[in-house]
Enzyme design. Structure first.
Site, PDB file in Angstrom:
ATOM      1  N   ASP A 130      -4.280  -8.846  -7.442  1.00  0.00           N
ATOM      2  CA  ASP A 130      -3.626  -9.316  -5.782  1.00  0.00           C
ATOM      3  C   ASP A 130      -4.499 -10.274  -5.576  1.00  0.00           C
ATOM      4  OD1 ASP A 130      -2.792  -9.163  -3.331  1.00  0.00           O
ATOM      5  OD2 ASP A 130      -3.973  -7.375  -2.758  1.00  0.00           O
ATOM      6  N   HIS A 177       0.820  -1.108  -0.117  1.00  0.00           N
ATOM      7  CA  HIS A 177      -0.077   0.250  -0.065  1.00  0.00           C
ATOM      8  C   HIS A 177       0.882   1.260  -0.013  1.00  0.00           C
ATOM      9  CE1 HIS A 177      -3.369  -2.636   1.500  1.00  0.00           C
ATOM     10  NE2 HIS A 177      -3.591  -2.516   0.282  1.00  0.00           N
ATOM     11  N   HIS A 213      -8.931  -8.234  -7.563  1.00  0.00           N
ATOM     12  CA  HIS A 213      -8.962  -9.417  -6.466  1.00  0.00           C
ATOM     13  C   HIS A 213      -9.466  -8.474  -5.268  1.00  0.00           C
ATOM     14  CE1 HIS A 213      -6.970 -11.831  -9.253  1.00  0.00           C
ATOM     15  NE2 HIS A 213      -7.205 -12.813  -8.551  1.00  0.00           N
ATOM     16  N   ASP A 259     -15.160 -13.398 -12.544  1.00  0.00           N
ATOM     17  CA  ASP A 259     -13.717 -14.152 -12.718  1.00  0.00           C
ATOM     18  C   ASP A 259     -12.920 -12.718 -12.867  1.00  0.00           C
ATOM     19  OD1 ASP A 259     -11.912 -16.493 -13.012  1.00  0.00           O
ATOM     20  OD2 ASP A 259     -11.585 -15.101 -14.698  1.00  0.00           O
TER      21      ASP A 259
END
Length: 276
Positions: A160, A18, A41, A139
């Protein structure tokens, strides 16, 4: 390796990921043109550090808690992003990448989030209430390609995954190759855990062989030597990192290493070009 966000919120990998994500987006925002930010993700978006899953691992004590105890001003932007979701001085909630990206949005920017797990998607929509983010439940690899090229001139795709599936790295490699053909100038950030060095080196070579130029690898190794069969750290592959980010990166490496080094270990953070 199974790496669900809720069990590891605020750990050392999150601090590095981050901190660098904030710096990267800020570097891109030095230009006024709009950005599309895509998180394939996204997870739940916001995590309770006192919750059952986070407390089961206790990893935040070696991550965000250490970053808050540190005084280096180069970590100020990261600490500010965490404070923005907390009422008190100490972190009790942890913002996932969606909440951090939402904080960085300018009026002209677009945020697109995706989370396939149904329960996490419900939590994500709740966490993003009041923001201008679009939330999908698809997906991740299908969405990654479907959203390219972005509607805005520039963009960032953050990948991620939890690495639950044995073919995760193969799917990332294939999708990145296809994505680069559609969107060669775009910025892509891929997070990965560091556990088995042999597996990682093999994957790194496969990615290098894609022939994608301007391909950077940033790796945070926690320990001074590999610890067998445990989590040894994490890294980011970054395609087309902006110049302002690569110039700022060397100054950030030492403060992050120093803040996160486990007791008895120095650790290291490296930044190397797979291709430049």
């Amino acid at each position: 390796m199974n790496y669900r966000h809720s069990f590891h919120a605020g750990n050392s990998a999150d601090v590095v990921k981050h901190s660098l994500l904030i710096a990267l987006v800020q570097a891109l925002q030095q230009k006024p043109s709009a950005l599309t930010l895509i998180d394939t993700h996204a997870g739940c978006g916001l995590y309770d550090l006192g919750g059952e899953e986070a407390k089961r691992t206790g990893e935040a004590t070696q991550g965000v808690v250490r970053a808050f105890a540190d005084t280096n001003p180069l970590l100020d932007d990261y600490r500010a992003a965490v404070r923005a979701v907390n009422d008190g001085a100490e972190p009790h909630l942890y913002p996932g990448s969606p909440r951090i990206l939402a904080q960085l949005l300018r009026p002209q920017d677009i945020l697109i989030l995706n989370e396939k797990h149904a329960q996490d998607a419900i939590a994500l929509r709740d966490a993003m209430r009041g923001t201008h983010a679009a939330v999908h439940e698809r997906d991740a690899y299908e969405l990654w390609l479907a959203m390219l090229p972005t509607r805005t001139p520039r963009g960032v795709v953050l990948v991620d995954p939890p690495y639950e599936q044995t073919d995760e790295r193969a799917r990332i490699t294939a999708t990145l190759a296809a994505a680069h053909r559609k969107w060669a100038h775009g910025v892509t950030v891929i997070w990965y855990p560091l556990k088995d060095r042999v597996t990682h080196v093999r994957w790194k070579n496969q990615l290098r062989n894609l022939g994608i130029p301007k391909f950077l690898s940033v790796e945070h190794w926690l320990y001074d030597s590999d610890q067998p069969d445990i989590y040894n750290g994490a890294g980011l592959f970054i395609v087309n990192p902006p110049y302002a980010f690569t110039q700022a990166l060397p100054r950030m490496q030492e403060p992050l290493r120093a803040a996160l080094a486990p007791e008895g270990h120095r650790g290291k953070i490296t930044a190397d070009w797979l291709r430049e």
